[in-house]
Design an enzyme around this catalytic site. Structure first.
Site, PDB file in Angstrom:
ATOM      1  N   HIS A   1       0.836  -1.202   0.000  1.00  0.00           N
ATOM      2  CA  HIS A   1       0.000   0.000   0.000  1.00  0.00           C
ATOM      3  C   HIS A   1       0.864   1.242   0.000  1.00  0.00           C
ATOM      4  CE1 HIS A   1       0.809  -1.260   4.138  1.00  0.00           C
ATOM      5  NE2 HIS A   1       0.895   0.024   4.414  1.00  0.00           N
TER       6      HIS A   1
ATOM      7  N   CYS B   1       8.257  19.595  14.614  1.00  0.00           N
ATOM      8  CA  CYS B   1       7.046  20.005  13.911  1.00  0.00           C
ATOM      9  C   CYS B   1       7.285  19.998  12.407  1.00  0.00           C
ATOM     10  CB  CYS B   1       6.611  21.391  14.365  1.00  0.00           C
ATOM     11  SG  CYS B   1       5.230  22.043  13.398  1.00  0.00           S
TER      12      CYS B   1
ATOM     13  N   CYS C   1       6.983  24.126  11.263  1.00  0.00           N
ATOM     14  CA  CYS C   1       7.883  25.194  11.710  1.00  0.00           C
ATOM     15  C   CYS C   1       9.208  24.637  12.221  1.00  0.00           C
ATOM     16  CB  CYS C   1       7.222  26.039  12.788  1.00  0.00           C
ATOM     17  SG  CYS C   1       7.034  25.194  14.370  1.00  0.00           S
TER      18      CYS C   1
ATOM     19  N   HIS D   1       0.319  21.634  19.648  1.00  0.00           N
ATOM     20  CA  HIS D   1       0.949  22.471  18.635  1.00  0.00           C
ATOM     21  C   HIS D   1       0.428  22.098  17.238  1.00  0.00           C
ATOM     22  CE1 HIS D   1       4.012  24.998  16.832  1.00  0.00           C
ATOM     23  NE2 HIS D   1       4.310  23.998  16.019  1.00  0.00           N
TER      24      HIS D   1
ATOM     25  N   GLU E   1      -1.056  24.554  14.309  1.00  0.00           N
ATOM     26  CA  GLU E   1      -0.499  24.569  12.953  1.00  0.00           C
ATOM     27  C   GLU E   1      -1.568  24.206  11.926  1.00  0.00           C
ATOM     28  OE1 GLU E   1       2.023  26.013  12.274  1.00  0.00           O
ATOM     29  OE2 GLU E   1       3.892  25.271  13.143  1.00  0.00           O
TER      30      GLU E   1
HETATM   31  P1  5GP Z   1       1.538   0.820   7.354  1.00  0.00           P
HETATM   32  O1  5GP Z   1       2.072   1.224   8.667  1.00  0.00           O
HETATM   33  O2  5GP Z   1       1.444  -0.667   7.165  1.00  0.00           O
HETATM   34  O3  5GP Z   1       2.302   1.479   6.229  1.00  0.00           O
HETATM   35  O4  5GP Z   1       0.095   1.431   7.261  1.00  0.00           O
HETATM   36  C1  5GP Z   1      -1.066   0.654   7.231  1.00  0.00           C
HETATM   37  C2  5GP Z   1      -2.253   1.592   7.264  1.00  0.00           C
HETATM   38  O5  5GP Z   1      -3.455   0.820   7.118  1.00  0.00           O
HETATM   39  C3  5GP Z   1      -2.388   2.350   8.572  1.00  0.00           C
HETATM   40  O6  5GP Z   1      -2.352   3.750   8.307  1.00  0.00           O
HETATM   41  C4  5GP Z   1      -3.718   1.880   9.160  1.00  0.00           C
HETATM   42  O7  5GP Z   1      -4.421   2.918   9.793  1.00  0.00           O
HETATM   43  C5  5GP Z   1      -4.459   1.354   7.957  1.00  0.00           C
HETATM   44  N1  5GP Z   1      -5.385   0.263   8.234  1.00  0.00           N
HETATM   45  C6  5GP Z   1      -5.180  -0.790   9.075  1.00  0.00           C
HETATM   46  N2  5GP Z   1      -6.211  -1.649   9.033  1.00  0.00           N
HETATM   47  C7  5GP Z   1      -7.113  -1.125   8.150  1.00  0.00           C
HETATM   48  C8  5GP Z   1      -8.382  -1.576   7.673  1.00  0.00           C
HETATM   49  O8  5GP Z   1      -8.891  -2.636   8.045  1.00  0.00           O
HETATM   50  N3  5GP Z   1      -9.025  -0.781   6.769  1.00  0.00           N
HETATM   51  C9  5GP Z   1      -8.475   0.404   6.326  1.00  0.00           C
HETATM   52  N4  5GP Z   1      -9.202   1.092   5.428  1.00  0.00           N
HETATM   53  N5  5GP Z   1      -7.274   0.840   6.758  1.00  0.00           N
HETATM   54  C10 5GP Z   1      -6.602   0.092   7.648  1.00  0.00           C
HETATM   55 ZN    ZN Z   2       5.126  24.129  14.212  1.00  0.00          ZN
END
Ligand code: 5GP
Ligand code: ZN
Length: 219
Positions: A135, A191, A194, A208, A212
């Site tokens: 992903h 941050c 900034c 913060h 922002e």
């Molecule tokens: P990673 O840390 O593997 O790069 O990010 C995986 C992402 O998948 C995370 O931002 C998490 O919030 C998201 N995620 C985990 N489980 C699910 C799910 O069941 N459905 C959706 N839509 N997102 C998910």
């Molecule tokens: Zn800042």
């Protein structure tokens, strides 16, 4: 297991549209991250069966595949920018200047450009993903979300642990290939906007980030 949760969207995207699935085609499914770490957080899931179980660093070694992914992230980036314009456009200084020009009598020949929201979106992968299916994150830069609850949440999007898609293919000696050794997730907070340092004071950082966020929207 929970680490396989993204697989369902790849297998049956129509089942999750339109709540979670933003769009899908033969090669990709774009979804809303269920635990968003910014005010807009999307994920691009390639459907290629030979790649979906691979670590991004390995999957992107295939130049043809990488180009296809990059092209699709540009499509999703445009869509995300449109979403930010709808959400925050009315607040932004540039949009107000543009609206004022539009309603002038007579309107000027050349309208000022509206804000380029694509500049406010980052696209990339985690050096160590937690979810098994390949992903690519597409998220607004604000890191403003109730779901950003843990230290590692912030640093995973705000240090070299987050690898921009444009940086691929990675050089063989790229230090980001050893994310644990580099200790990115344990770094002091800085941050994104900034550059102010917050040590390991997470609550203070969160406060913060809210300030922002408000200013960033209006910029
Ligand atoms: P990673 O840390 O593997 O790069 O990010 C995986 C992402 O998948 C995370 O931002 C998490 O919030 C998201 N995620 C985990 N489980 C699910 C799910 O069941 N459905 C959706 N839509 N997102 C998910
Ligand atoms: Zn800042």
């Amino acid at each position: 297991g929970v680490r396989d949760g993204l697989g369902a969207y790849i297998a049956k995207p129509e089942k999750y549209a339109p709540d979670v699935v933003v769009y899908h085609n033969d090669d990709f499914v774009a979804i809303h991250d269920m635990f968003p770490k910014s005010s807009l957080h999307l994920l691009l899931l390639p459907r290629d069966q030979t790649k979906t179980r691979m670590h991004p660093f390995d999957a992107f070694e295939d130049a043809e595949f990488l180009e296809k992914v990059k092209a699709e992230t540009r499509t999703l980036l445009k869509l995300a920018a449109g979403e930010l314009r709808r959400k925050y456009g009315k607040d932004s200084a540039q949009e107000q200047t543009r609206q004022a020009a539009l309603s002038a009598d007579p309107p000027p020949d050349e309208l000022p450009q509206g804000r380029d929201w694509e500049q406010d979106i980052v696209v990339g992968v985690h050096a160590v993903p937690s979810m098994n299916h390949l992903h690519i994150h597409v998220l607004s830069v604000d890191r403003y979300s109730e779901r950003l609850k843990h230290r590692k949440h912030y640093n995973s999007f705000s240090t070299p642990f987050f690898v921009p898609i444009e940086d691929f293919p990675l050089a063989e000696d790229d230090v980001r290939r050893n994310p644990t050794k580099e200790g990115y997730l344990k770094r002091d907070f800085t941050c994104w906007r900034c550059n102010r340092g917050f040590g390991n004071r997470f609550a203070e950082l969160k406060q913060h980030l809210e300030q922002e966020f408000k200013e960033w929207k209006k910029l």
